[in-house]
Every structure is written in structure tokens, then in C-alpha cells.
Design an enzyme around this catalytic site. Structure first.
Site, mmCIF file in Angstrom:
data_model
loop_
_atom_site.group_PDB
_atom_site.id
_atom_site.type_symbol
_atom_site.label_atom_id
_atom_site.label_comp_id
_atom_site.label_asym_id
_atom_site.label_seq_id
_atom_site.Cartn_x
_atom_site.Cartn_y
_atom_site.Cartn_z
ATOM 1 N N LYS A 169 0.858 -1.186 0.000
ATOM 2 C CA LYS A 169 0.000 0.000 0.000
ATOM 3 C C LYS A 169 0.886 1.224 0.000
ATOM 4 C CE LYS A 169 -3.980 2.053 0.403
ATOM 5 N NZ LYS A 169 -3.662 2.713 -0.887
ATOM 6 N N GLN B 103 7.299 3.908 3.821
ATOM 7 C CA GLN B 103 5.891 3.496 3.856
ATOM 8 C C GLN B 103 5.704 2.214 4.676
ATOM 9 O OE1 GLN B 103 3.791 5.468 1.432
ATOM 10 N NE2 GLN B 103 2.199 4.842 2.849
ATOM 11 N N LYS C 83 5.339 1.688 -3.167
ATOM 12 C CA LYS C 83 5.243 3.040 -3.722
ATOM 13 C C LYS C 83 5.508 2.956 -5.213
ATOM 14 C CE LYS C 83 4.621 7.361 -2.401
ATOM 15 N NZ LYS C 83 3.804 7.936 -1.311
ATOM 16 N N ASP D 57 -0.193 10.758 -4.582
ATOM 17 C CA ASP D 57 0.956 11.416 -3.939
ATOM 18 C C ASP D 57 1.156 12.690 -4.771
ATOM 19 O OD1 ASP D 57 3.285 10.847 -1.864
ATOM 20 O OD2 ASP D 57 4.269 11.670 -3.616
ATOM 21 N N ASN E 112 -2.444 19.122 -2.028
ATOM 22 C CA ASN E 112 -3.434 18.434 -1.199
ATOM 23 C C ASN E 112 -3.096 18.480 0.293
ATOM 24 O OD1 ASN E 112 -3.908 15.461 0.140
ATOM 25 N ND2 ASN E 112 -5.710 16.263 -0.879
HETATM 26 P P1 NDP Z 1 0.529 17.786 -4.461
HETATM 27 O O1 NDP Z 1 1.008 17.439 -5.805
HETATM 28 O O2 NDP Z 1 -0.925 17.948 -4.220
HETATM 29 O O3 NDP Z 1 1.230 19.128 -3.969
HETATM 30 C C1 NDP Z 1 2.611 19.222 -3.861
HETATM 31 C C2 NDP Z 1 2.974 20.630 -3.450
HETATM 32 O O4 NDP Z 1 4.354 20.650 -3.117
HETATM 33 C C3 NDP Z 1 2.765 21.648 -4.558
HETATM 34 O O5 NDP Z 1 2.477 22.896 -4.000
HETATM 35 C C4 NDP Z 1 4.141 21.650 -5.234
HETATM 36 O O6 NDP Z 1 4.448 22.857 -5.917
HETATM 37 C C5 NDP Z 1 5.062 21.476 -4.054
HETATM 38 N N1 NDP Z 1 6.274 20.787 -4.508
HETATM 39 C C6 NDP Z 1 6.361 19.567 -5.079
HETATM 40 N N2 NDP Z 1 7.614 19.292 -5.428
HETATM 41 C C7 NDP Z 1 8.333 20.358 -5.066
HETATM 42 C C8 NDP Z 1 9.704 20.682 -5.161
HETATM 43 N N3 NDP Z 1 10.586 19.825 -5.712
HETATM 44 N N4 NDP Z 1 10.100 21.869 -4.650
HETATM 45 C C9 NDP Z 1 9.216 22.725 -4.092
HETATM 46 N N5 NDP Z 1 7.903 22.479 -3.994
HETATM 47 C C10 NDP Z 1 7.475 21.317 -4.470
HETATM 48 O O7 NDP Z 1 1.141 16.661 -3.486
HETATM 49 P P2 NDP Z 1 0.695 16.260 -2.011
HETATM 50 O O8 NDP Z 1 0.188 17.460 -1.296
HETATM 51 O O9 NDP Z 1 -0.146 15.065 -2.117
HETATM 52 O O10 NDP Z 1 2.084 15.797 -1.383
HETATM 53 C C11 NDP Z 1 2.941 16.671 -0.657
HETATM 54 C C12 NDP Z 1 3.871 15.855 0.218
HETATM 55 O O11 NDP Z 1 3.099 15.076 1.142
HETATM 56 C C13 NDP Z 1 4.780 14.861 -0.510
HETATM 57 O O12 NDP Z 1 5.997 14.766 0.174
HETATM 58 C C14 NDP Z 1 4.013 13.554 -0.356
HETATM 59 O O13 NDP Z 1 4.867 12.430 -0.464
HETATM 60 C C15 NDP Z 1 3.489 13.720 1.054
HETATM 61 N N6 NDP Z 1 2.363 12.861 1.404
HETATM 62 C C16 NDP Z 1 1.195 12.916 0.675
HETATM 63 C C17 NDP Z 1 0.140 12.137 1.032
HETATM 64 C C18 NDP Z 1 -1.195 12.241 0.361
HETATM 65 O O14 NDP Z 1 -2.151 11.653 0.865
HETATM 66 N N7 NDP Z 1 -1.328 12.974 -0.731
HETATM 67 C C19 NDP Z 1 0.236 11.144 2.131
HETATM 68 C C20 NDP Z 1 1.484 11.238 2.888
HETATM 69 C C21 NDP Z 1 2.488 12.049 2.493
HETATM 70 P P3 NDP Z 1 4.462 22.878 -7.535
HETATM 71 O O15 NDP Z 1 3.019 22.911 -7.927
HETATM 72 O O16 NDP Z 1 5.201 24.107 -7.848
HETATM 73 O O17 NDP Z 1 5.161 21.633 -7.964
#
Ligand code: NDP
Length: 449
Positions: A94, A115, A130, A170, A245
Site C-alpha cells: 500500500k 511506507q 510506492k 501522492d 493536497n
Molecule cells: P501535491 O502534488 O498535491 O502538492 C505538492 C505541493 O508541493 C505543490 O504545492 C508543489 O508545488 C510542491 N512541490 C512539489 N515538489 C516540489 C519541489 N521539488 N520543490 C518545491 N515544492 C514542491 O502533493 P501532495 O500534497 O499530495 O504531497 C505533498 C507531500 O506530502 C509529498 O511529500 C508527499 O509524499 C506527502 N504525502 C502525501 C500524502 C497524500 O495523501 N497525498 C500522504 C502522505 C504524504 P508545484 O506545484 O510548484 O510543484
């Protein structure tokens, strides 16, 4: 500087490094876990005898595949798809799928490795995996994203299923992408197997609260850490990096608990709104219109946008990194502490470098590592699987209550484990040790496989 490992653990670490050259993020995640395990091998010598660490660090299966697709002009593109099925000791693999140009095997393996322990901490029957692709959904039309997702699933469907491997979202993968992949899975298999993917739309087997779960859960975790210190979110000035998200629902829950989030970001820059972010505006821009966060400044007079800015330079009491790996380095961490930050909760995976973690631990601020703090997302995915298995759907209130209970339980287990292993209040030790022991015991029980 990294913490010293015992001779035995250092030898194991070096051997795994040699077997997996160039996977720097995986090495970092591995080392962080190994640094917590010294006392575990003393208490459970059978784990060393049975080479549990070496086995856990070797994925059970890794799938790498070609993903060809055509853009709206008919041009052909080739991306690379990954699924790393890391460990199934506790349940089906998962873990999410990440679509981002930086994705390569080292990123997928670091996320998959973390994970395993995160999923164990939830107390739910899920193994660790993953996947993802170096495809960049940014700037692509809906039709292009759909064609990519269909092509991705045209290979992946053979390896996933409700009892084998259950992907979710993700970075770059949200409800839209999960929907397209689910549609293609159904078409290829002729099966309505709702439990094959989580994060689905509410019209076809998705769970209420899954969208909010990671951000809400991370905020609940920080709330628990603050309670231990007889403190709360009330009146706290907070920073949340990212604007995706996890960031959006972290902001929402912080505001509900009485804190004020004064800044968020994306990979281009930082938005600062001293009056507190207008979340409805952030949601409209990011979730509905899929625009950049800099556009926020056009709608709120007092807000300013700093192109290329560093969010961690802004003084705050609570910091919740919710964007990506290694976004807080040692210097950022020192600045946060100097500016009065008392709690850090990681919504993102591995957002703090080893140097940064050391700064937080030395300063004895409340530091909740991602493995524990952001487990609410996958936990609610497991609740989605439960609802799918029983053909049921729960209310928002009930599902959020379950999420709250799970997060409080994870916090308690991490705290108690940190005490038992001689590092009271060190949630890094608590999360690594509690997660590892649970998986290791199951692996011992299953024999040498
Ligand atoms: P989204 O794609 O919804 O959002 C990611 C955000 O982070 C965007 O604002 C993006 O900006 C920014 N971002 C991504 N990559 C970079 C980078 N290299 N440098 C600077 N900013 C960056 O992803 P999530 O919100 O789902 O995920 C965010 C984090 O949370 C990740 O680390 C993910 O692994 C973790 N996570 C997510 C879960 C989930 O349920 N979604 C569960 C557990 C952990 P831009 O648009 O400019 O790329």
C-alpha cells in the site's frame, strides 16, 4: 553530521549502499531508520540472526516499465513507470503513486521504504509499496493526463489488486488521475474491484475524509505533541509549505484549531499573508482552477508574493513542511528554532535533511517525523478499503473520528516507544522502532521468505 552507527549496523548499511548505487534518497531514509535500531538488536537478537534488516531493505519486487503516450498535437512521448512492492508482511502493498519529473528509482524506494514503517504504525493490515513516473502533469490538458494514466495502468494492472497491491495518490496524483486509472483498470479486467485503488471519487467508492486525511492527520499529530507540553494551536503563528493536497488541509485544520497560517508556497515562490491565509481562495486557485500560488496576491491587498523565496525564513511557532523531500536543511532548521518555532510536523515525506533533524532534536522542540505525522493519509486509505470490502460508506463525522483515534494512537505508541528505548520525547526513535518491531515480528513469524 550523521549519528554513528554500531559496527554491525554500519557494515549492513555499507553493503546495502553498494548493492544500490546512486539511490541517494533511499540511502538517506535507510540510514535514518538504522540510526534508531541499535537498542532493538540488543533486545531482539533474533532479528539480526534472521537478517531482518537486510531483508527489509531489499524490496520483494520492483517493476519498471515504459509508458508511451501521445500529446494533443499527436506527438509521441515516452515516460518511465515504477512500482516498488517493498514489504507485504502486514498486508497487501500500500502506498501512493507520484507523478513528477524528479521521479527515479531512488525516490520511489525511499518513499516505499518509509511506507513500510508508516503503515505498520497505523495498526491497520497494510504492507508497504510506492510507485510513480517521471511524467509531469503540470501544464498538460485533461485529455493528455487521461491518455498518460490509461497507458500507465495498461502495464500496471497486472501487478495490482485489492489483495496484492493498492496504490493511491501522492505528488501530482489526485482524484482526477486516480479516476482515470480506475477506469482503465476496470476496462482491462472487466472487474469492478473498488479496493484496487484508494483516493477514488466519492461517486464510485471513495471515502469521505480521504482528501483531507493527510493534512488533518498531521495537524492532529502536532496537536498531540503540543498537549504533552501543555500547549495547543490556539493563537499560534504557523507556516505550511506547498499548496497542494496536504498543505491545503493542514491549513484548514490549523485554522479550525485556533492557529493562523501566515504563509504557504509552491516550487516557484512563497505567499505571505500576515492576516492569515484565505483558504477558500487557495482552494479556488489550486483545486478548481489549477493555477499557481502567486496568483493569490492578485486577490488580497495585504498579501505579498516572494519569487524564489524561502518560507522557513519567516518567523513562526509551528512549521508544517507539506511539499517535498529535503525542503528544510540544517540552516533553515536553525533559523526556525532561533525565531521561536516550538513544533514541527511533517506532512511531506522526509522534508527535513539529517542535519535539520539533528537541529530540531538538539533544541528539544516537538518534532514529528513524516512516518508518524503524515500516516493519516494512508490510514484513511485503509478505511476506504474497509468500506469497499463491506460495500459500505461512512459519514464524514465518523470517518474523521476514526482518523483522530488513529493519529492519537500513533502518537501514543511513538511516545511510549521513545521512553522504552531511552529517548523520551524523541519521535524519530519512537516511530522507527515501533514500526520496525511490528514488521520484523511478522517477518520472523512467516519464516525465511
Ligand atoms: P501535491 O502534488 O498535491 O502538492 C505538492 C505541493 O508541493 C505543490 O504545492 C508543489 O508545488 C510542491 N512541490 C512539489 N515538489 C516540489 C519541489 N521539488 N520543490 C518545491 N515544492 C514542491 O502533493 P501532495 O500534497 O499530495 O504531497 C505533498 C507531500 O506530502 C509529498 O511529500 C508527499 O509524499 C506527502 N504525502 C502525501 C500524502 C497524500 O495523501 N497525498 C500522504 C502522505 C504524504 P508545484 O506545484 O510548484 O510543484
Amino acid at each position: 553530521m550523521a549519528t554513528q552507527l554500531s559496527e554491525k549496523l554500519e557494515a549492513i548499511y555499507q553493503k546495502i549502499l553498494q548493492r544500490n548505487p546512486g539511490e541517494t534518497e533511499f540511502h538517506q531514509a535507510l540510514r535514518e531508520v538504522l540510526e534508531s535500531l541499535g537498542p532493538v538488536l540488543v533486545k531482539y537478537p533474533e532479528f539480526a540472526d534472521r537478517k531482518i534488516i537486510e531483508r527489509i531493505a531489499e524490496p520483494e519486487r520492483q517493476i519498471i516499465f515504459r509508458v508511451p503516450w501521445q500529446d494533443d498535437r499527436g506527438e509521441v512521448h515516452i515516460n518511465r513507470g515504477f512500482r516498488v512492492q517493498f514489504n507485504s508482511a502486514l498486508g497487501p502493498y500500500k502506498g501512493g503513486l507520484r507523478f513528477h519529473p524528479s521521479v527515479y528509482l531512488g525516490i520511489v524506494k525511499f518513499l516505499g521504504f518509509e511506507q513500510i514503517f508508516k503503515n505498520a504504525l497505523t495498526g491497520l493490515p497494510i504492507g508497504g509499496g510506492k510507485g510513480g513516473s517521471d511524467f509531469d502533469p503540470k501544464g498538460k490538458s485533461d485529455n493528455e493526463v487521461m491518455r498518460f494514466c490509461q497507458s500507465f495502468m495498461t502495464e500496471l494492472w497486472r501487478y495490482v489488486g485489492e489483495y496484492t497491491d493498492v496504490p493511491a495518490g501522492d505528488i501530482g496524483v489526485g482524484g482526477r488521475e486516480i479516476g482515470y486509472m480506475f477506469g482503465q483498470f476496470k476496462r482491462l479486467t472487466s472487474r469492478y474491484e473498488a479496493g484496487v485503488l484508494t483516493g477514488k471519487g466519492l461517486d464510485y467508492g471513495g471515502s469521505l475524509v480521504r482528501t483531507e486525511a493527510t493534512g488533518y492527520g498531521a495537524t492532529f499529530f502536532v496537536d498531540e505533541m503540543l498537549k504533552v507540553r501543555k500547549d495547543s494551536f490556539e493563537g499560534k503563528r504557523c507556516l505550511v509549505s506547498g499548496s497542494g493536497n496536504v498543505a491545503i488541509y493542514t491549513i484548514e485544520k490549523i485554522h479550525q484549531l485556533g492557529g493562523t497560517v501566515v504563509a504557504c508556497s509552491d516550487s516557484n515562490g512563497v505567499i505571505v499573508d500576515e492576516k492569515g491565509l484565505d483558504l477558500a481562495l487557495v482552494k479556488q486557485l489550486k483545486e478548481v482552477e489549477r493555477r499557481r500560488i502567486k496568483d493569490y496576491a492578485g486577490y488580497r491587498k495585504q498579501a505579498r508574493y516572494v519569487e524564489g523565496g524561502n518560507i522557513w525564513e519567516i518567523p513562526c511557532q509551528v512549521a508544517m513542511p507539506s511539499a517535498t523531500q529535503n525542503e528544510i536543511n540544517g540552516k533553515d532548521a536553525a533559523l526556525l528554532v532561533k525565531n521561536g518555532c516550538v513544533a514541527v510536523g511533517e506532512g511531506a515525506n522526509m522534508p527535513t535533511t539529517p542535519e535539520g533533524i539533528k537541529v530540531f532534536l538538539d533544541a528539544r522542540i516537538a518534532y514529528g517525523p513524516g512516518k508518524a505525522a503524515n500516516a493519516g493519509g494512508v490510514a484513511t486509505s485503509a478505511l476506504e478499503m474497509q468500506q469497499n470490502a463491506t460495500r459500505d460508506s461512512w459519514t464524514f463525522e465518523y470517518t474523521e473520528k476514526r482518523l483522530g483515534e488513529i493519529m492519537r494512537n500513533i502518537h501514543r505508541v511513538c511516545y511510549e516507544t521513545s521512553e522504552e528505548f531511552g529517548a523520551p520525547g524523541n519521535y524519530v526513535v519512537g516511530a522507527n522502532v515501533a514500526g520496525f518491531i511490528k514488521v520484523a515480528k511478522a517477518m520472523v513469524g512467516h519464516g525465511l521468505i
